[in-house]
Scaffold this motif. Structure first.
Motif, short mmCIF file in Angstrom:
data_model
loop_
_atom_site.label_atom_id
_atom_site.label_comp_id
_atom_site.label_asym_id
_atom_site.label_seq_id
_atom_site.Cartn_x
_atom_site.Cartn_y
_atom_site.Cartn_z
N ASP A 145 0.82 -1.26 0.02
CA ASP A 145 -0.14 0.04 0.10
C ASP A 145 0.80 1.28 -0.03
O ASP A 145 0.49 2.05 0.12
CB ASP A 145 -0.90 0.15 1.21
N THR B 194 -3.64 2.81 -4.97
CA THR B 194 -4.85 2.86 -4.23
C THR B 194 -5.91 1.81 -4.74
O THR B 194 -6.65 1.38 -3.84
CB THR B 194 -5.27 3.99 -3.99
N ARG C 288 -5.22 -2.61 -3.80
CA ARG C 288 -4.71 -3.11 -2.24
C ARG C 288 -5.19 -4.51 -2.38
O ARG C 288 -6.28 -4.73 -2.81
CB ARG C 288 -5.67 -2.30 -1.24
N GLY D 135 -1.27 6.03 -1.67
CA GLY D 135 -1.54 4.63 -1.17
C GLY D 135 -1.46 4.47 0.32
O GLY D 135 -1.34 3.61 0.99
N ARG E 36 -3.26 4.68 4.15
CA ARG E 36 -4.41 4.42 4.44
C ARG E 36 -4.76 5.67 5.49
O ARG E 36 -3.80 5.58 6.42
CB ARG E 36 -4.77 3.32 5.16
#
Length: 251
Positions: free
Chosen positions: A117, A124, A127, A231, A233
């Motif tokens: 990620d 993105t 994942r 990427g 989170r």
């Protein structure tokens, strides 16, 4: 210093070379600040600029020859007793693909560890699990010379009892991140993984290669190092006091 990753720095060149020498040991910014007598922020910035140069070096050198792959995970669900269920869903282990080219005596010719990620892993929209077929395919496309199909690379089973060089290298990387830094978050994880792989790959000529990296990498600013990375989170805060919620509605 002009035109290199050292450009624009007010830190004396002697301290830069001291920091370059100490990076061979993989030390933290706190310890570096004490040893070369600079502030913590300056030491952190020096280390991150050196890791940026290492990252550029790594991107220009794909894996070649017989390649082995290993899907692993870094980190755990931190603070699972705190925060909302939404926050807990985001605090999951980070999938990482470990790839290496080894010689006949199982010594590393080149080692790479890429967070799935992260900025050098999947985008993105892709994942997934580190040991999945898609993650391995994307790793091969990005980091193996000649676009070798993932099916031709030897895939190893992940696990703490693995005895291959890739298993040992991954366990050493996790141990180093834990003991030296107390763990690394997802935003800068890739930079630290690049540093570890660089030291293991360039064992015999580490100092010369690192100086060469600094001399061939262009300047990068502080904002470029700490800015948002693709990427990653985001952390969602699900809990908010009623007074804060009412204030936001009024606005």
């Amino acid at each position: 210093m002009a035109g290199t990753v050292l450009a624009g720095s007010r830190t004396p060149l002697t301290k830069w070379f001291h920091a370059i020498y100490l990076m061979q040991l993989g030390i933290s910014a706190k310890l570096l600040a004490e040893l070369i007598q600079v502030t913590y922020k300056t030491a952190w910035l020096i280390n991150q600029k050196l890791r940026h140069a290492i990252g550029q070096w790594d991107r220009d050198r794909p894996l070649e020859g017989a390649v082995q792959l290993l899907g692993e995970f870094y980190g755990y669900e931190y603070h699972r007793q705190l925060g909302s269920p939404n926050a807990q869903q985001t605090l999951k282990p980070q999938p990482v693909v470990v790839g290496a080219a080894l010689d006949e005596s199982d010594q590393f010719v080149h080692l790479k560890m890429k967070a799935v990620d992260g900025p050098e892993g999947n985008d993105t929209t892709r994942r997934g699990l580190a040991d999945g077929e898609e993650a391995a395919e994307r790793f091969v496309q990005r980091h193996v010379a000649g676009g070798l199909a993932a099916g031709h690379a030897k895939k190893l089973e992940r696990g703490h009892r693995g005895r291959s060089p890739l298993h040992f290298a991954w366990r050493e990387a996790v141990k180093w991140l834990s003991w030296t830094f107390g763990g690394i978050g997802p935003k800068h994880l890739q930079a630290y993984l690049n540093e570890f792989c660089f030291r293991l790959t360039c064992r015999g000529a580490l100092l010369a290669e690192l100086i060469g990296c600094c001399g061939t990498t262009s300047r990068i600013t502080y904002r470029g190092l700490v800015g948002p990375r693709s990427g990653i989170r985001p952390l969602k805060w699900g809990y908010m006091r009623p007074a804060q919620q009412q204030g936001r509605r009024a606005i």
